[in-house]
Design a protein around this motif. Structure first.
Motif, PDB file in Angstrom:
ATOM      1  N   PRO A  11       0.808  -1.226   0.000  1.00 54.30           N
ATOM      2  CA  PRO A  11       0.000   0.000   0.000  1.00 54.30           C
ATOM      3  C   PRO A  11       0.842   1.279   0.000  1.00 54.30           C
ATOM      4  N   GLU A  12       2.080   1.192   0.505  1.00 52.43           N
ATOM      5  CA  GLU A  12       2.951   2.375   0.580  1.00 52.43           C
ATOM      6  C   GLU A  12       3.997   2.314  -0.530  1.00 52.43           C
ATOM      7  N   ASP A  13       3.978   3.321  -1.421  1.00 55.75           N
ATOM      8  CA  ASP A  13       4.919   3.343  -2.534  1.00 55.75           C
ATOM      9  C   ASP A  13       6.343   3.605  -2.061  1.00 55.75           C
ATOM     10  N   PHE A  14       7.307   2.919  -2.688  1.00 53.20           N
ATOM     11  CA  PHE A  14       8.734   3.091  -2.437  1.00 53.20           C
ATOM     12  C   PHE A  14       9.096   2.921  -0.951  1.00 53.20           C
ATOM     13  N   LYS A  15       8.455   1.961  -0.342  1.00 54.89           N
ATOM     14  CA  LYS A  15       8.719   1.683   1.075  1.00 54.89           C
ATOM     15  C   LYS A  15      10.150   1.206   1.293  1.00 54.89           C
ATOM     16  N   THR A  16      10.644   0.332   0.419  1.00 52.54           N
ATOM     17  CA  THR A  16      12.005  -0.191   0.564  1.00 52.54           C
ATOM     18  C   THR A  16      13.041   0.892   0.324  1.00 52.54           C
ATOM     19  N   VAL A  17      12.770   1.768  -0.648  1.00 55.49           N
ATOM     20  CA  VAL A  17      13.688   2.878  -0.928  1.00 55.49           C
ATOM     21  C   VAL A  17      13.801   3.796   0.279  1.00 55.49           C
ATOM     22  N   LYS A  18      12.688   4.080   0.920  1.00 58.61           N
ATOM     23  CA  LYS A  18      12.695   4.942   2.105  1.00 58.61           C
ATOM     24  C   LYS A  18      13.528   4.312   3.221  1.00 58.61           C
ATOM     25  N   LYS A  19      13.345   3.008   3.423  1.00 59.54           N
ATOM     26  CA  LYS A  19      14.138   2.307   4.448  1.00 59.54           C
ATOM     27  C   LYS A  19      15.622   2.331   4.098  1.00 59.54           C
ATOM     28  N   SER A  20      15.921   2.214   2.818  1.00 54.77           N
ATOM     29  CA  SER A  20      17.320   2.191   2.370  1.00 54.77           C
ATOM     30  C   SER A  20      17.982   3.547   2.557  1.00 54.77           C
ATOM     31  N   PHE A  21      17.255   4.614   2.279  1.00 56.76           N
ATOM     32  CA  PHE A  21      17.813   5.952   2.494  1.00 56.76           C
ATOM     33  C   PHE A  21      18.043   6.218   3.981  1.00 56.76           C
ATOM     34  N   LEU A  22      17.143   5.724   4.816  1.00 55.71           N
ATOM     35  CA  LEU A  22      17.349   5.861   6.267  1.00 55.71           C
ATOM     36  C   LEU A  22      18.586   5.081   6.712  1.00 55.71           C
ATOM     37  N   LYS A  48      15.115  -5.672   4.402  1.00 54.57           N
ATOM     38  CA  LYS A  48      13.954  -5.930   5.254  1.00 54.57           C
ATOM     39  C   LYS A  48      12.754  -6.474   4.483  1.00 54.57           C
ATOM     40  N   ASN A  49      13.004  -7.089   3.324  1.00 52.89           N
ATOM     41  CA  ASN A  49      11.929  -7.709   2.539  1.00 52.89           C
ATOM     42  C   ASN A  49      12.015  -9.231   2.538  1.00 52.89           C
ATOM     43  N   PHE A  50      12.895  -9.787   3.359  1.00 48.77           N
ATOM     44  CA  PHE A  50      13.028 -11.238   3.410  1.00 48.77           C
ATOM     45  C   PHE A  50      11.695 -11.892   3.741  1.00 48.77           C
ATOM     46  N   TRP A  51      10.975 -11.350   4.698  1.00 48.20           N
ATOM     47  CA  TRP A  51       9.726 -11.958   5.147  1.00 48.20           C
ATOM     48  C   TRP A  51       8.734 -12.098   3.997  1.00 48.20           C
ATOM     49  N   TYR A  52       8.693 -11.091   3.110  1.00 48.17           N
ATOM     50  CA  TYR A  52       7.729 -11.128   2.010  1.00 48.17           C
ATOM     51  C   TYR A  52       8.096 -12.207   0.999  1.00 48.17           C
ATOM     52  N   TYR A  53       9.326 -12.185   0.477  1.00 51.70           N
ATOM     53  CA  TYR A  53       9.726 -13.149  -0.535  1.00 51.70           C
ATOM     54  C   TYR A  53       9.758 -14.574   0.016  1.00 51.70           C
ATOM     55  N   CYS A  54      10.151 -14.713   1.279  1.00 51.77           N
ATOM     56  CA  CYS A  54      10.144 -16.038   1.906  1.00 51.77           C
ATOM     57  C   CYS A  54       8.713 -16.577   1.983  1.00 51.77           C
ATOM     58  N   HIS A  55       7.792 -15.712   2.394  1.00 54.10           N
ATOM     59  CA  HIS A  55       6.380 -16.100   2.482  1.00 54.10           C
ATOM     60  C   HIS A  55       5.853 -16.551   1.118  1.00 54.10           C
ATOM     61  N   SER A  86      19.049  -9.440  12.804  1.00 59.47           N
ATOM     62  CA  SER A  86      19.070  -8.868  11.463  1.00 59.47           C
ATOM     63  C   SER A  86      20.213  -7.867  11.316  1.00 59.47           C
ATOM     64  N   PHE A  87      20.936  -7.952  10.203  1.00 62.59           N
ATOM     65  CA  PHE A  87      22.032  -7.037   9.908  1.00 62.59           C
ATOM     66  C   PHE A  87      21.538  -5.600   9.804  1.00 62.59           C
ATOM     67  N   PHE A  88      20.299  -5.406   9.364  1.00 63.80           N
ATOM     68  CA  PHE A  88      19.808  -4.074   9.020  1.00 63.80           C
ATOM     69  C   PHE A  88      19.010  -3.402  10.139  1.00 63.80           C
ATOM     70  N   THR A  89      19.045  -3.959  11.355  1.00 63.85           N
ATOM     71  CA  THR A  89      18.347  -3.321  12.471  1.00 63.85           C
ATOM     72  C   THR A  89      19.221  -2.263  13.129  1.00 63.85           C
ATOM     73  N   THR A  90      18.605  -1.370  13.869  1.00 57.94           N
ATOM     74  CA  THR A  90      19.320  -0.272  14.531  1.00 57.94           C
ATOM     75  C   THR A  90      20.413  -0.791  15.444  1.00 57.94           C
ATOM     76  N   ASN A  91      20.078  -1.749  16.287  1.00 52.56           N
ATOM     77  CA  ASN A  91      21.010  -2.275  17.274  1.00 52.56           C
ATOM     78  C   ASN A  91      22.262  -2.856  16.616  1.00 52.56           C
ATOM     79  N   ASN A  92      22.076  -3.749  15.667  1.00 53.67           N
ATOM     80  CA  ASN A  92      23.203  -4.442  15.051  1.00 53.67           C
ATOM     81  C   ASN A  92      24.000  -3.552  14.115  1.00 53.67           C
ATOM     82  N   ALA A  93      23.328  -2.766  13.298  1.00 55.69           N
ATOM     83  CA  ALA A  93      24.034  -1.902  12.346  1.00 55.69           C
ATOM     84  C   ALA A  93      24.843  -0.833  13.063  1.00 55.69           C
TER      85      ALA A  93
END
Length: 437
Positions: free
Chosen positions: A89-100, A316-323, A406-413
């Motif tokens: 439902p949210e456009d460019f959600k992955t891009v936004k996460k990547s820029f953050l 952070k899209n592993f859950w979707y493609y895995c599903h 997860s490699f891409f979480t705040t704590n670990n990164a």
């Protein structure tokens, strides 16, 4: 501008404080971690902006730029797919996460610059690590004895999380920060080293070992022993203490294991899980229904990776493609975890082969510039003991066959890029931020 500011103790004290607060922020949670990261980046750019821009860019730095650019490219490619197929439902959600996620590139350059220019006094970071990990250990002891910690958190499993409440990460926290405590006196208070070593350091080791065992995080406990063993083996003046280290670990663990049923059940369960993983892996029979959870998550990465082999599915899209892939494969609706519990498998599925090759190249170069040069050459790093805990904690954090978050979480990164920035900063211009007294 730098030369005038560099003479101002207030600026140096400010950045030293921000770095010293990193262990504290990891106890406080992601909000405080992000605030600390934000202050480090913004303050560095505001005060030293021109100097940071002029910093000499190395081949490794270019690889970092390329890695982060590839994260955005992968995100853009996948978001176009999602939009075209009307999936999110949210456009460019992955891009936004990547820029953050780009904030960690800025964090790397900010801390590296501050270390190179000797603006930060790392002694206070080591002191903060000592008191923060002592606090976490004491809180775990309190929770174990009284059934709740000092904040009123009650354990809901056989693991004691101390101040982290329902996040079962106390063992991982002690692994990441307590090892710095062993280097505080030898590096910054050398005149007390011989007097205190025989009493203080063994007691500190026992203290942290008990805390980690009660915390119940089995893999961090194993990595803790592994990391301390590596440090002992690679330092000639410490090798004679290896048998003492092994004996202390064996005695402490055996006593707690024998007299505490919670600890016994926890590690018995771990042994059972590892045994099953070995048997299943050896027999290559991954269709067993009762296979361990971690093995299911490790194994689930393969079909997920096949759907985006070269550029991945976006962070952070592993859950979707895995599903999608697991549902397609089994014919039943499957719900996957958010990540495959291993940094390398996660990077492979979310950034593909190209992303993994970039990440591995960066890791190999860092290991060459730090670990290899310090222990296998006659470079100036050979006498730099300050870099030692950062080297081995970097190895521990990226050890390939362990389960991870997860490699891409705040704590670990935050932790990983902080360690990397310190390592690279210390290799530049032969930085020796040690108290010679």
């Amino acid at each position: 501008m730098f030369s005038s500011i560099n003479r101002l103790p207030l600026i140096q004290n400010y950045f030293t404080l921000l770095i010293a607060l990193i262990p504290v922020s990891f106890i406080a949670g992601n909000l405080v971690i992000n605030l600390n990261v934000f202050l480090i980046i913004v303050s560095s750019l505001l005060i030293f902006g021109k100097e940071i821009v002029k910093i000499k860019i190395t081949f490794l730095d270019k690889l970092f730029f390329l890695f982060f650019l590839f994260i955005i490219f992968s995100a853009l490619h996948n978001d176009i797919y999602f939009i075209t197929n009307d999936l999110f439902p949210e456009d460019f959600k992955t891009v936004k996460k990547s820029f953050l996620f780009l904030r960690y590139l800025f964090l790397y350059f900010s801390i590296r610059f501050l270390i190179e220019k000797k603006i930060i006094n790392l002694k206070f970071f080591f002191i903060s690590c000592l008191f923060s990990t002592l606090f976490v250990s004491l809180d775990i002891f309190y929770q174990f004895i009284f059934g709740k910690d000092i904040f009123g958190f009650v354990p809901t499993t056989r693991k004691f999380s101390g101040p982290f409440n329902d996040e079962l990460i106390a063992g991982g926290y002690l692994l990441r920060f307590s090892i710095f405590s062993f280097f505080l006196i030898p590096i910054f208070y050398r005149k007390y080293y011989n007097k205190i070593f025989l009493y203080f350091l063994p007691m500190l080791l026992i203290f942290f070992l008990i805390g980690m065992i009660l915390a119940g995080n089995r893999m961090p406990f194993i990595m803790y022993i592994f990391t301390l063993s590596l440090i002992t083996v690679f330092h000639q003046n410490l090798r004679k203490h290896f048998l003492i280290l092994a004996t202390v670990v064996l005695i402490v663990f055996s006593l707690i294991y024998k007299f505490n049923s919670i600890v016994k059940d926890n590690f018995d369960n771990f042994y059972s899980q590892v045994s099953k993983i070995i048997v299943i892996t050896y027999s290559k029979d991954f269709k067993i229904n009762n296979q361990p959870t971690y093995l299911k998550e490790f194994y689930s990465f393969y079909d997920t990776w096949l759907s985006n082999k070269y550029i991945g599915g976006g962070i952070k899209n592993f859950w979707y493609y895995c599903h999608v892939e697991q549902t397609k494969k089994t014919g039943k609706l499957k719900v996957c975890n958010t990540h495959p519990h291993n940094y390398y498998l996660e990077i492979l599925t979310e950034l593909g082969l190209i992303g993994l090759i970039l990440a591995l190249t960066i890791i190999i170069i860092i290991l060459y510039q730090t670990f290899y040069k310090k222990y296998f050459t006659s470079s100036a790093l050979k006498n730099n003991n300050l870099i030692t805990p950062f080297i081995f904690l970097f190895i521990s954090e990226l050890f390939p066959i362990k389960g991870t978050g997860s490699f891409f979480t705040t704590n670990n990164a935050t932790y990983l890029f902080f360690i990397i920035a310190i390592l690279i900063g210390l290799t530049r211009k032969n930085n020796f931020i040690e108290n010679k007294k």
